[in-house]
Design a protein around this motif. Structure first.
Motif, PDB file in Angstrom:
ATOM      1  N   ASP A 149      -6.116  80.482  92.305  1.00 32.50           N
ATOM      2  CA  ASP A 149      -5.958  80.367  93.754  1.00 32.50           C
ATOM      3  C   ASP A 149      -6.421  81.675  94.388  1.00 32.50           C
ATOM      4  OD1 ASP A 149      -4.562  78.296  95.687  1.00 32.50           O
ATOM      5  OD2 ASP A 149      -4.118  80.286  96.474  1.00 32.50           O
ATOM      6  N   TYR A 150      -7.304  81.568  95.396  1.00 29.75           N
ATOM      7  CA  TYR A 150      -7.844  82.747  96.059  1.00 29.75           C
ATOM      8  C   TYR A 150      -6.949  83.168  97.224  1.00 29.75           C
ATOM      9  CZ  TYR A 150     -12.053  80.631  93.971  1.00 29.75           C
ATOM     10  OH  TYR A 150     -12.948  80.034  93.122  1.00 29.75           O
ATOM     11  N   LYS A 151      -6.758  84.465  97.358  1.00 26.84           N
ATOM     12  CA  LYS A 151      -6.037  85.031  98.498  1.00 26.84           C
ATOM     13  C   LYS A 151      -6.837  86.216  99.047  1.00 26.84           C
ATOM     14  CE  LYS A 151      -2.539  82.262  97.806  1.00 26.84           C
ATOM     15  NZ  LYS A 151      -2.351  81.080  98.684  1.00 26.84           N
ATOM     16  N   THR A 152      -6.701  86.473 100.340  1.00 26.92           N
ATOM     17  CA  THR A 152      -7.401  87.601 100.945  1.00 26.92           C
ATOM     18  C   THR A 152      -6.445  88.701 101.397  1.00 26.92           C
ATOM     19  OG1 THR A 152      -7.408  86.435 103.085  1.00 26.92           O
ATOM     20  CG2 THR A 152      -9.375  86.216 101.706  1.00 26.92           C
ATOM     21  N   SER A 153      -5.189  88.612 101.003  1.00 27.41           N
ATOM     22  CA  SER A 153      -4.235  89.672 101.322  1.00 27.41           C
ATOM     23  C   SER A 153      -4.484  90.864 100.405  1.00 27.41           C
ATOM     24  CB  SER A 153      -2.799  89.178 101.169  1.00 27.41           C
ATOM     25  OG  SER A 153      -2.586  88.672  99.873  1.00 27.41           O
ATOM     26  N   ASN A 154      -3.948  91.999 100.773  1.00 23.96           N
ATOM     27  CA  ASN A 154      -4.168  93.221  99.996  1.00 23.96           C
ATOM     28  C   ASN A 154      -3.211  93.357  98.822  1.00 23.96           C
ATOM     29  OD1 ASN A 154      -6.393  94.285 101.396  1.00 23.96           O
ATOM     30  ND2 ASN A 154      -5.059  95.048 103.016  1.00 23.96           N
ATOM     31  N   ALA A 155      -2.122  92.566  98.823  1.00 24.93           N
ATOM     32  CA  ALA A 155      -1.123  92.704  97.764  1.00 24.93           C
ATOM     33  C   ALA A 155      -0.622  91.320  97.341  1.00 24.93           C
ATOM     34  CB  ALA A 155       0.051  93.554  98.239  1.00 24.93           C
ATOM     35  N   LEU A 156      -0.185  91.233  96.100  1.00 26.86           N
ATOM     36  CA  LEU A 156       0.404  90.000  95.595  1.00 26.86           C
ATOM     37  C   LEU A 156       1.768  89.795  96.238  1.00 26.86           C
ATOM     38  CD1 LEU A 156       0.175  87.691  93.454  1.00 26.86           C
ATOM     39  CD2 LEU A 156       1.462  89.186  91.917  1.00 26.86           C
ATOM     40  N   ARG A 157       2.040  88.578  96.693  1.00 31.46           N
ATOM     41  CA  ARG A 157       3.314  88.267  97.346  1.00 31.46           C
ATOM     42  C   ARG A 157       4.074  87.207  96.553  1.00 31.46           C
ATOM     43  NH1 ARG A 157       2.203  91.295 101.454  1.00 31.46           N
ATOM     44  NH2 ARG A 157       0.243  91.146 102.613  1.00 31.46           N
ATOM     45  N   ASP A 158       5.382  87.160  96.766  1.00 31.88           N
ATOM     46  CA  ASP A 158       6.195  86.197  96.035  1.00 31.88           C
ATOM     47  C   ASP A 158       5.760  84.766  96.327  1.00 31.88           C
ATOM     48  OD1 ASP A 158       7.068  86.283  98.646  1.00 31.88           O
ATOM     49  OD2 ASP A 158       9.201  86.486  98.156  1.00 31.88           O
ATOM     50  N   LYS A 159       5.325  84.516  97.562  1.00 31.71           N
ATOM     51  CA  LYS A 159       4.868  83.173  97.925  1.00 31.71           C
ATOM     52  C   LYS A 159       3.676  82.742  97.075  1.00 31.71           C
ATOM     53  CE  LYS A 159       2.838  80.627 101.794  1.00 31.71           C
ATOM     54  NZ  LYS A 159       2.402  80.684 103.208  1.00 31.71           N
ATOM     55  N   HIS A 160       2.785  83.673  96.772  1.00 36.03           N
ATOM     56  CA  HIS A 160       1.614  83.351  95.955  1.00 36.03           C
ATOM     57  C   HIS A 160       2.033  82.881  94.566  1.00 36.03           C
ATOM     58  CE1 HIS A 160      -0.571  86.656  98.481  1.00 36.03           C
ATOM     59  NE2 HIS A 160      -0.355  85.561  99.168  1.00 36.03           N
ATOM     60  N   ALA A 161       2.945  83.622  93.947  1.00 30.79           N
ATOM     61  CA  ALA A 161       3.401  83.288  92.602  1.00 30.79           C
ATOM     62  C   ALA A 161       4.136  81.948  92.592  1.00 30.79           C
ATOM     63  CB  ALA A 161       4.298  84.398  92.060  1.00 30.79           C
ATOM     64  N   LEU A 162       4.979  81.710  93.587  1.00 31.79           N
ATOM     65  CA  LEU A 162       5.720  80.454  93.670  1.00 31.79           C
ATOM     66  C   LEU A 162       4.778  79.268  93.868  1.00 31.79           C
ATOM     67  CD1 LEU A 162       8.653  81.747  95.871  1.00 31.79           C
ATOM     68  CD2 LEU A 162       8.860  80.929  93.518  1.00 31.79           C
ATOM     69  N   GLN A 163       3.700  79.484  94.578  1.00 33.38           N
ATOM     70  CA  GLN A 163       2.710  78.421  94.767  1.00 33.38           C
ATOM     71  C   GLN A 163       2.111  77.998  93.431  1.00 33.38           C
ATOM     72  OE1 GLN A 163      -0.370  79.408  97.592  1.00 33.38           O
ATOM     73  NE2 GLN A 163      -1.651  77.689  97.018  1.00 33.38           N
ATOM     74  N   ILE A 164       1.803  78.956  92.588  1.00 30.27           N
ATOM     75  CA  ILE A 164       1.280  78.641  91.253  1.00 30.27           C
ATOM     76  C   ILE A 164       2.290  77.809  90.466  1.00 30.27           C
ATOM     77  CG2 ILE A 164       0.732  79.666  89.003  1.00 30.27           C
ATOM     78  CD1 ILE A 164      -1.598  79.813  90.872  1.00 30.27           C
ATOM     79  N   GLY A 165       3.582  78.142  90.616  1.00 23.24           N
ATOM     80  CA  GLY A 165       4.618  77.366  89.933  1.00 23.24           C
ATOM     81  C   GLY A 165       4.657  75.926  90.395  1.00 23.24           C
ATOM     82  N   GLY A 166       4.549  75.713  91.711  1.00 29.57           N
ATOM     83  CA  GLY A 166       4.521  74.357  92.239  1.00 29.57           C
ATOM     84  C   GLY A 166       3.291  73.589  91.774  1.00 29.57           C
ATOM     85  N   TYR A 167       2.147  74.266  91.749  1.00 31.67           N
ATOM     86  CA  TYR A 167       0.910  73.623  91.310  1.00 31.67           C
ATOM     87  C   TYR A 167       0.979  73.250  89.826  1.00 31.67           C
ATOM     88  CZ  TYR A 167      -1.762  74.564  95.594  1.00 31.67           C
ATOM     89  OH  TYR A 167      -2.232  74.567  96.879  1.00 31.67           O
ATOM     90  N   TYR A 168       1.620  74.093  89.044  1.00 26.71           N
ATOM     91  CA  TYR A 168       1.720  73.804  87.608  1.00 26.71           C
ATOM     92  C   TYR A 168       2.392  72.443  87.392  1.00 26.71           C
ATOM     93  CZ  TYR A 168       3.408  73.804  82.833  1.00 26.71           C
ATOM     94  OH  TYR A 168       3.678  73.432  81.534  1.00 26.71           O
ATOM     95  N   TYR A 169       3.531  72.232  88.053  1.00 22.77           N
ATOM     96  CA  TYR A 169       4.251  70.975  87.864  1.00 22.77           C
ATOM     97  C   TYR A 169       3.520  69.800  88.516  1.00 22.77           C
ATOM     98  CZ  TYR A 169       8.291  73.037  85.615  1.00 22.77           C
ATOM     99  OH  TYR A 169       9.120  73.661  84.708  1.00 22.77           O
ATOM    100  N   GLY A 170       2.878  70.052  89.665  1.00 20.58           N
ATOM    101  CA  GLY A 170       2.131  68.986  90.320  1.00 20.58           C
ATOM    102  C   GLY A 170       0.969  68.503  89.476  1.00 20.58           C
ATOM    103  N   LEU A 171       0.260  69.432  88.844  1.00 17.05           N
ATOM    104  CA  LEU A 171      -0.851  69.043  87.986  1.00 17.05           C
ATOM    105  C   LEU A 171      -0.361  68.397  86.695  1.00 17.05           C
ATOM    106  CD1 LEU A 171      -3.369  72.030  88.332  1.00 17.05           C
ATOM    107  CD2 LEU A 171      -3.454  69.789  89.431  1.00 17.05           C
ATOM    108  N   ALA A 172       0.724  68.920  86.145  1.00 15.36           N
ATOM    109  CA  ALA A 172       1.276  68.338  84.917  1.00 15.36           C
ATOM    110  C   ALA A 172       1.647  66.881  85.134  1.00 15.36           C
ATOM    111  CB  ALA A 172       2.484  69.139  84.449  1.00 15.36           C
ATOM    112  N   ASP A 173       2.125  66.554  86.331  1.00 16.88           N
ATOM    113  CA  ASP A 173       2.480  65.174  86.647  1.00 16.88           C
ATOM    114  C   ASP A 173       1.252  64.284  86.728  1.00 16.88           C
ATOM    115  OD1 ASP A 173       4.428  63.195  87.250  1.00 16.88           O
ATOM    116  OD2 ASP A 173       3.891  63.308  89.372  1.00 16.88           O
ATOM    117  N   ASN A 174       0.069  64.923  86.854  1.00 12.84           N
ATOM    118  CA  ASN A 174      -1.196  64.185  86.881  1.00 12.84           C
ATOM    119  C   ASN A 174      -1.955  64.307  85.564  1.00 12.84           C
ATOM    120  OD1 ASN A 174      -1.972  63.079  89.784  1.00 12.84           O
ATOM    121  ND2 ASN A 174      -0.811  64.973  90.084  1.00 12.84           N
ATOM    122  N   GLY A 175      -1.250  64.710  84.505  1.00 11.37           N
ATOM    123  CA  GLY A 175      -1.860  64.742  83.188  1.00 11.37           C
ATOM    124  C   GLY A 175      -2.642  65.993  82.849  1.00 11.37           C
ATOM    125  N   ILE A 176      -2.500  67.047  83.676  1.00 12.32           N
ATOM    126  CA  ILE A 176      -3.215  68.299  83.420  1.00 12.32           C
ATOM    127  C   ILE A 176      -2.193  69.396  83.145  1.00 12.32           C
ATOM    128  CG2 ILE A 176      -4.758  70.063  84.368  1.00 12.32           C
ATOM    129  CD1 ILE A 176      -5.947  67.847  86.143  1.00 12.32           C
TER     130      ILE A 176
END
Length: 229
Positions: A149-176
């Motif tokens: 996931d691309y971001k244009t902020s200067n620093a990593l934020r907690d929201k960015h990491a949590l988004q990856i967590g949500g995507y992991y489960y969403g994709l797993a539910d689609n067989g990935i």
């Protein structure tokens, strides 16, 4: 191409991003996180812009435009069949976006031969978890299936990491099942890659769903208050 559904459509309602599939509509992962993502740096930034006599709303739009262009150029670099990215008319935006995307391209070239695109800018919905989202880039990166996931902020934020967590489960539910996730900070000085292994993504996903519970309560309260006014 949508993942696992005949069609996935992005719709906007009351300023929120929702994903619709099979006549069911779910909030996006980012919309869910926005309910608790109000950060103090936003206030400081708004105050700083005020001192410079710059309207906050204008600066926010410029930031959104910059992010859109960065996504478009990066998609072209990793998945050129989608065609050339849009032309940037504003010279300052062109310079800013050019620096960010050139830094990303530099990292790609360093890893040449060790990555392969699976798909880009692909929407999904998870009927099990009742969420939706759009994956910026799914690729084999040094032999590991990776959610980028691309971001244009200067620093990593907690929201960015949590988004990856949500995507992991969403994709797993689609067989990935992804081996890892990565937030790419496309900055003007350099491009930074922040990787999360599978166990970390599961942990982040669990925390994301706690926020989802709060989001549901928040939406119910908004409806309750609206019914009284």
């Amino acid at each position: 191409m949508p993942i696992g559904q005949s069609s996935v459509e992005l719709v906007t309602k009351y300023g929120n991003h929702l994903y619709q599939s099979d006549q069911k509509t779910y909030p996006s992962v980012t919309t869910i996180l926005d309910c608790v993502a109000y950060n103090q740096h936003i206030v400081g930034w708004a105050n700083y812009l005020g001192f410079k006599h710059i309207r906050y709303e204008d600066a926010l739009k410029q930031t959104a435009d910059r992010g859109t262009y960065v996504h478009a150029f990066n998609q072209y670099y990793v998945d050129p069949e989608h065609g050339m990215p849009p032309r940037i008319s504003d010279d300052l935006t062109k310079i800013d976006v050019g620096k960010r995307c050139n830094n990303f391209l530099y990292e790609l070239r360093k890893a040449e031969g060790y990555w392969k695109t699976i798909f880009t800018e692909t929407p999904f919905v998870s009927h099990t978890y009742e969420i939706g989202g759009t994956v910026d880039w799914l690729a084999e990166w040094y032999g590991k299936t990776t959610i980028f996931d691309y971001k244009t902020s200067n620093a990593l934020r907690d929201k960015h990491a949590l988004q990856i967590g949500g995507y992991y489960y969403g994709l797993a539910d689609n067989g990935i099942t992804a081996d890892q996730g990565c937030i790419i900070l496309c900055r003007t000085d350099r491009c930074l890659f922040y990787f999360f292994n599978q166990e970390e993504m599961k942990m982040l996903g669990e925390k994301f769903f706690r926020i989802y519970d709060y989001y549901k309560d928040h939406e119910e309260m908004k409806s309750f208050i609206a019914s009284r006014t």
